[in-house]
Design a protein around this motif. Structure first.
Motif, mmCIF file in Angstrom:
data_model
loop_
_atom_site.group_PDB
_atom_site.id
_atom_site.type_symbol
_atom_site.label_atom_id
_atom_site.label_comp_id
_atom_site.label_asym_id
_atom_site.label_seq_id
_atom_site.Cartn_x
_atom_site.Cartn_y
_atom_site.Cartn_z
ATOM 1 N N THR A 158 51.766 34.087 52.061
ATOM 2 C CA THR A 158 51.415 33.609 50.722
ATOM 3 C C THR A 158 52.638 33.362 49.841
ATOM 4 N N GLN A 194 54.555 35.396 48.300
ATOM 5 C CA GLN A 194 54.580 36.242 47.121
ATOM 6 C C GLN A 194 55.311 37.536 47.434
ATOM 7 N N ALA A 223 50.028 38.871 42.033
ATOM 8 C CA ALA A 223 49.584 37.490 41.826
ATOM 9 C C ALA A 223 48.167 37.274 42.332
ATOM 10 N N TYR A 224 47.701 38.131 43.230
ATOM 11 C CA TYR A 224 46.371 37.984 43.806
ATOM 12 C C TYR A 224 45.591 39.293 43.657
ATOM 13 N N SER A 276 41.216 36.906 49.011
ATOM 14 C CA SER A 276 42.081 37.083 47.846
ATOM 15 C C SER A 276 41.958 35.872 46.932
ATOM 16 N N ALA A 277 42.182 36.124 45.646
ATOM 17 C CA ALA A 277 42.080 35.057 44.657
ATOM 18 C C ALA A 277 43.038 35.353 43.522
ATOM 19 N N PHE A 278 43.329 34.322 42.749
ATOM 20 C CA PHE A 278 44.067 34.540 41.512
ATOM 21 C C PHE A 278 43.160 35.271 40.530
ATOM 22 N N VAL A 306 37.103 32.606 46.112
ATOM 23 C CA VAL A 306 38.163 33.143 46.964
ATOM 24 C C VAL A 306 39.098 32.008 47.380
ATOM 25 N N VAL A 307 40.385 32.175 47.122
ATOM 26 C CA VAL A 307 41.358 31.132 47.442
ATOM 27 C C VAL A 307 41.677 31.125 48.927
ATOM 28 N N THR A 337 48.906 27.829 52.313
ATOM 29 C CA THR A 337 50.264 28.263 52.001
ATOM 30 C C THR A 337 51.045 27.029 51.581
#
Length: 378
Positions: A14, A16, A23-24, A45-47, A53-54, A66
């Motif tokens: 990701t 990150q 971030a998530y 996971s999501a923002f 869900v992203v 990604t």
């Protein structure tokens, strides 16, 4: 078919770090909108605050976006019409009217209250807004407009919802057709043990072989406009490869840059990618595992956290050869460090002092090799 469990595996980076807050957020979403098309049960996971869900899975399919490197943004130097400064020039001296629109937004004060800030944006039809000159590190007040394929509506949200409702690989690719708004690479998997990758986003058609290629700022009164968009089927993708695995690692998926000329191919995808070390390392690790079969999760975890340095693997043999040919050039006080690096297993683990020595040297080597060639531009 290559896994000991018989279950396909999707792993994604990701990009990150470990910020606080993160971030998530992990999310388990159960939805049955008005009875609709059945209950959705999604985890991933999501923002924070995002309505879906992203990246995650719904029991039938999994998706993991990604970073991608498809070039969907162009910058233009705009030239005003001398007869009317509110207009700009296009190829052939054509004068084009611009538009102004007000924008207002809230700015939070330290005491928690808000103030409103208003500004006026000048839009260039067919391109986009002129960037604020005060924010650009330019020595002169130059008008620069930006055109981004992601600014067209709808954005990526609808595609994310469709991904979350998918049940098959065909559903996933159908969902991606509606995606726009960024350069993303999608790793995909299904409970039928199919795997795929797609770099799809709306990619503009433009001629990148001319005097002003799109990886530079282009004069708006010279270059031709975009000629529509590249069809999805011509954007790099891969479904169920015979090797039984795939990897991308920010690599050049179409080979645009293999001849150092990213603009001379039938389709221009982009100009800047990772150098390929990570992708090559993944290939070196995964290919023998896939050929053997019966891969365990523990083995894949080791691939995921691997620290092998192909950069070191290329250079360390050169060191050895140079020292053998000219031992008189190796000072005695540096020989212990030289011996440590040349006997190193080339794994850049966090407790490896050999890696520290090598990469400290490499940074200085690159500086000595190239900075004199770029003096004044760095």
């Amino acid at each position: 078919s290559k896994m000991a469990s018989g279950i396909g595996v999707l792993e994604s980076d990701t990009h990150q770090g470990l910020p606080i807050p993160g971030a998530y957020v992990m999310m388990h979403l159960i939805s049955n909108r008005n009875g609709g098309d059945g209950t959705q049960d999604i985890i991933g996971s999501a923002f924070p605050g995002a309505p879906s869900v992203v990246f995650g899975h719904n029991g039938n399919v999994a998706w993991a976006p990604t970073i991608g490197f498809v070039d969907i943004t162009d910058f233009y130097v705009e030239f005003s019409d001398p007869q009317d400064r509110t207009r700009v020039l296009r190829p052939g001296g054509v004068s084009l009217a611009t538009t102004e629109r007000p924008e207002s937004f809230k700015v939070r004060r330290d005491d928690g209250t808000f103030r409103y800030v208003s500004t006026t944006v000048r839009d260039i039809p067919g391109h986009g807004p002129i960037l604020p000159a005060e924010l650009l590190p330019l020595p002169a007040p130059i008008k620069i407009s930006v055109r981004w394929a992601g600014s067209e509506l709808p954005g990526p949200t609808a595609a994310v919802f469709e991904l979350s409702k998918s049940k098959t690989m065909e559903d996933l690719f159908a969902a991606l057709r509606g995606f726009r708004g960024g350069t993303i690479g999608f790793g995909l998997g299904t409970s039928e043990n199919r795997i795929a990758y797609s770099a799809w986003t709306k990619l503009p058609k433009r001629d990148a072989s001319g005097e002003f290629p799109p990886w530079f700022i282009m004069p708006a009164d010279t270059v031709d406009p975009w000629d529509g968009y590249v069809p999805m089927e011509q954007i790099p993708f891969l479904i169920d490869p015979p090797e039984g695995f795939m990897r991308s690692a920010n690599n050049d998926l179409a080979g645009n840059t293999l001849d150092n000329k990213p603009g001379n191919d039938p389709i221009y995808y982009g100009f800047s990618y990772s150098l390929g070390y990570r992708c090559q390392r993944l290939d070196d690790l995964l290919r023998p595992l896939a050929a053997r079969g019966d891969i365990t999760m523990a083995e894949l975890e080791q691939v995921q956290v691997d620290r092998g340095s192909l950069f070191a693997a290329q250079l360390v043999p050169v060191f050895k050869n140079a020292a053998q040919r000219r031992p008189d050039l190796l000072p005695a006080d540096l020989k212990p460090f030289f011996d440590a690096v040349t006997n190193w297993n080339q794994l850049a683990d966090r407790d490896s002092y050999e890696a520290t020595i090598f990469y400290t040297w490499a940074a200085q080597f690159v500086a000595n090799m190239y900075l004199d060639e770029t003096e004044g531009f760095v």
